[in-house]
Write a protein that holds these residues in place. Structure first.
Motif, short mmCIF file in Angstrom:
data_model
loop_
_atom_site.label_atom_id
_atom_site.label_comp_id
_atom_site.label_asym_id
_atom_site.label_seq_id
_atom_site.Cartn_x
_atom_site.Cartn_y
_atom_site.Cartn_z
N ALA A 57 36.68 41.47 31.35
CA ALA A 57 35.83 42.44 30.66
C ALA A 57 36.60 43.11 29.53
O ALA A 57 36.01 43.55 28.53
CB ALA A 57 35.32 43.49 31.64
N ARG A 58 37.93 43.18 29.64
CA ARG A 58 38.77 43.81 28.62
C ARG A 58 39.13 42.86 27.48
O ARG A 58 39.38 43.30 26.35
CB ARG A 58 40.06 44.30 29.25
N LEU B 174 39.68 41.23 40.33
CA LEU B 174 40.76 41.14 39.34
C LEU B 174 40.28 40.46 38.06
O LEU B 174 40.45 40.99 36.96
CB LEU B 174 41.94 40.37 39.93
N THR B 175 39.71 39.27 38.20
CA THR B 175 39.32 38.53 36.99
C THR B 175 38.13 39.17 36.29
O THR B 175 38.05 39.12 35.06
CB THR B 175 39.04 37.05 37.33
N ASP C 6 47.96 45.01 34.71
CA ASP C 6 47.24 46.29 34.67
C ASP C 6 45.96 46.21 35.51
O ASP C 6 45.64 47.13 36.26
CB ASP C 6 46.90 46.68 33.23
N ALA C 7 45.24 45.10 35.37
CA ALA C 7 44.01 44.92 36.15
C ALA C 7 44.33 44.83 37.64
O ALA C 7 43.58 45.35 38.48
CB ALA C 7 43.27 43.67 35.67
N ALA C 8 45.44 44.18 38.00
CA ALA C 8 45.84 44.09 39.40
C ALA C 8 46.07 45.47 39.99
O ALA C 8 45.66 45.76 41.12
CB ALA C 8 47.11 43.24 39.53
N ASP C 9 46.69 46.35 39.22
CA ASP C 9 46.89 47.73 39.68
C ASP C 9 45.54 48.43 39.82
O ASP C 9 45.29 49.12 40.82
CB ASP C 9 47.76 48.51 38.70
N GLU C 10 44.68 48.25 38.84
CA GLU C 10 43.39 48.94 38.84
C GLU C 10 42.52 48.53 40.03
O GLU C 10 41.85 49.37 40.63
CB GLU C 10 42.64 48.67 37.54
#
Length: 165
Positions: free
Chosen positions: A31-32, A25-26, A101-105
């Motif tokens: 990275a974004r 997640l992190t 969004d990252a959690a979903d990804e």
């Protein structure tokens, strides 16, 4: 935060997939950040180990070992990292949105109970970061890392409709 979870119920950290899931997640999230026009200024000069530090913080918050406290200085250290940063409400909201969004990804659980507790912490934590980053922050004391547990949100109940309709 306190609660009295059933001892047979996995911790929020375990439910999320453990420290490896929070590291994914992190890593994806941070990275974004340098490419995001709203958040890039907040994280300019971010240490390469920042994603790992945040993963350890979240793991402790969600019921894991106190590794952030042992190696990074716990809540006082985390709070000091926000002093004088002048975080805006727009930046706070963007941080939450991109993290979700990252959690979903990365495939964190999407069940309502997990996401409710997860978002509850993100909202609380980012609002505390806003307070610490402002013009008149509260004293940084030796408060413990807050621990989030199940049962801090109402349990999800499916919509029960009267079958006579």
């Amino acid at each position: 935060m306190t609660g009295s979870p059933d001892p047979t119920t996995p911790s929020i950290l375990a439910w999320a997939g453990g420290l490896p899931a929070l590291r994914r997640l992190t890593t994806v999230f941070y990275a974004r950040v340098p490419h995001d026009p709203v958040l890039a200024p907040v994280f300019a000069g971010m240490d390469a180990d920042h994603p790992e530090h945040v993963a350890l913080w979240l793991a402790e918050v969600f019921g894991g070992p106190a590794d952030y406290t042992a190696h990074r200085g716990g809540h006082p250290h985390m709070a000091r990292q926000h002093l004088g940063r002048g975080i805006t409400e727009q930046q706070r909201r963007r941080w939450v949105d991109l993290l979700l969004d990252a959690a979903d990804e990365v495939g964190l659980p999407t069940d309502p109970e997990f996401r409710a507790v997860f978002v509850y912490y993100l909202e609380w934590g980012t609002r505390m970061a806003l307070v610490y980053s402002g013009d008149d922050p509260p004293p940084i004391d030796a408060a413990d890392v807050p621990i989030w547990q199940w049962g801090q949100t109402p349990p999800w109940q499916p919509d029960r409709r009267d079958e006579s309709d």
